[in-house]
Design a protein around this motif. Sequence first.
Motif, short mmCIF file in Angstrom:
data_model
loop_
_atom_site.label_atom_id
_atom_site.label_comp_id
_atom_site.label_asym_id
_atom_site.label_seq_id
_atom_site.Cartn_x
_atom_site.Cartn_y
_atom_site.Cartn_z
N GLY A 1 0.82 -1.21 0.00
CA GLY A 1 0.00 0.00 0.00
C GLY A 1 0.85 1.25 0.00
O GLY A 1 2.02 1.22 -0.37
N TYR A 2 0.23 2.34 0.42
CA TYR A 2 0.87 3.64 0.45
C TYR A 2 0.89 4.16 1.88
O TYR A 2 0.03 3.82 2.67
CB TYR A 2 0.12 4.63 -0.44
N SER A 3 1.86 5.00 2.16
CA SER A 3 1.98 5.58 3.49
C SER A 3 1.92 7.10 3.38
O SER A 3 2.57 7.69 2.50
CB SER A 3 3.31 5.15 4.11
N THR A 4 1.13 7.71 4.25
CA THR A 4 1.04 9.15 4.31
C THR A 4 1.38 9.58 5.72
O THR A 4 0.79 9.10 6.68
CB THR A 4 -0.38 9.64 3.95
N THR A 5 2.32 10.48 5.86
CA THR A 5 2.74 10.99 7.16
C THR A 5 1.85 12.16 7.56
O THR A 5 1.64 13.08 6.75
CB THR A 5 4.22 11.43 7.11
N TYR A 6 1.35 12.13 8.77
CA TYR A 6 0.50 13.22 9.27
C TYR A 6 1.15 13.97 10.42
O TYR A 6 0.76 15.09 10.72
CB TYR A 6 -0.88 12.70 9.67
N VAL A 7 2.11 13.34 11.10
CA VAL A 7 2.87 14.00 12.15
C VAL A 7 4.33 13.65 11.92
O VAL A 7 4.68 12.48 11.77
CB VAL A 7 2.44 13.56 13.56
N LYS A 8 5.18 14.67 11.87
CA LYS A 8 6.62 14.44 11.69
C LYS A 8 7.36 15.41 12.59
O LYS A 8 7.06 16.60 12.61
CB LYS A 8 7.01 14.64 10.23
N ASP A 9 8.33 14.86 13.32
CA ASP A 9 9.10 15.68 14.27
C ASP A 9 8.19 16.44 15.22
O ASP A 9 8.44 17.60 15.56
CB ASP A 9 10.03 16.64 13.52
N GLY A 10 7.08 15.82 15.60
CA GLY A 10 6.15 16.42 16.54
C GLY A 10 5.24 17.47 15.96
O GLY A 10 4.45 18.08 16.68
N LYS A 11 5.30 17.65 14.65
CA LYS A 11 4.48 18.68 14.03
C LYS A 11 3.51 18.05 13.04
O LYS A 11 3.84 17.11 12.33
CB LYS A 11 5.37 19.68 13.28
N ALA A 12 2.29 18.60 12.98
CA ALA A 12 1.29 18.13 12.03
C ALA A 12 1.71 18.51 10.61
O ALA A 12 2.13 19.64 10.37
CB ALA A 12 -0.08 18.72 12.35
N VAL A 13 1.62 17.53 9.73
CA VAL A 13 1.88 17.77 8.31
C VAL A 13 0.73 17.20 7.53
O VAL A 13 -0.04 16.37 8.02
CB VAL A 13 3.22 17.14 7.87
#
Length: 135
Positions: free
Chosen positions: A122-134
């Motif tokens: 499948g696919y992966s989508t990052t929504y939090v990175k380094d403690g910040k919402a993306v």
Amino acid sequence: MAEGDQPVKFTITHYRKQEHTHEAFIKWMVEEHLPLAIPVFKKHGVIEYSLFVTPPPLNDALKQEVGQVRPTWDFADFDCFIEYTLPNAEVIKNIMSDPDWAVALKDQDDWVDVPKALVSLGYSTTYVKDGKAVN
């Protein structure tokens, strides 16, 4: 397996054969299997490979704690979770048909309970990175 515009994630869970300890199994994965596998990954353009190790004491503690709050949940008991990031799904077929991959898997049947493996694509989508919402 259709190709998309973004890299795909290919995952597989592994259970060890019961005659081996979890620690010995992970040692085999890291010290014997991976040195043979990594050149194959490089040859076929694997973007990322990660080994998520799941020691039984951590999983048992999680089951004890969270299981009280979520008694209907199932708790995974596999020894590791492997995640590949690939340019496209075709790479899976290319790796599996590579003779060097067969060499990298030469001891797999001695260590891995292969029929219990669980795979996904499948696919992966990052929504939090380094403690910040993306995103």
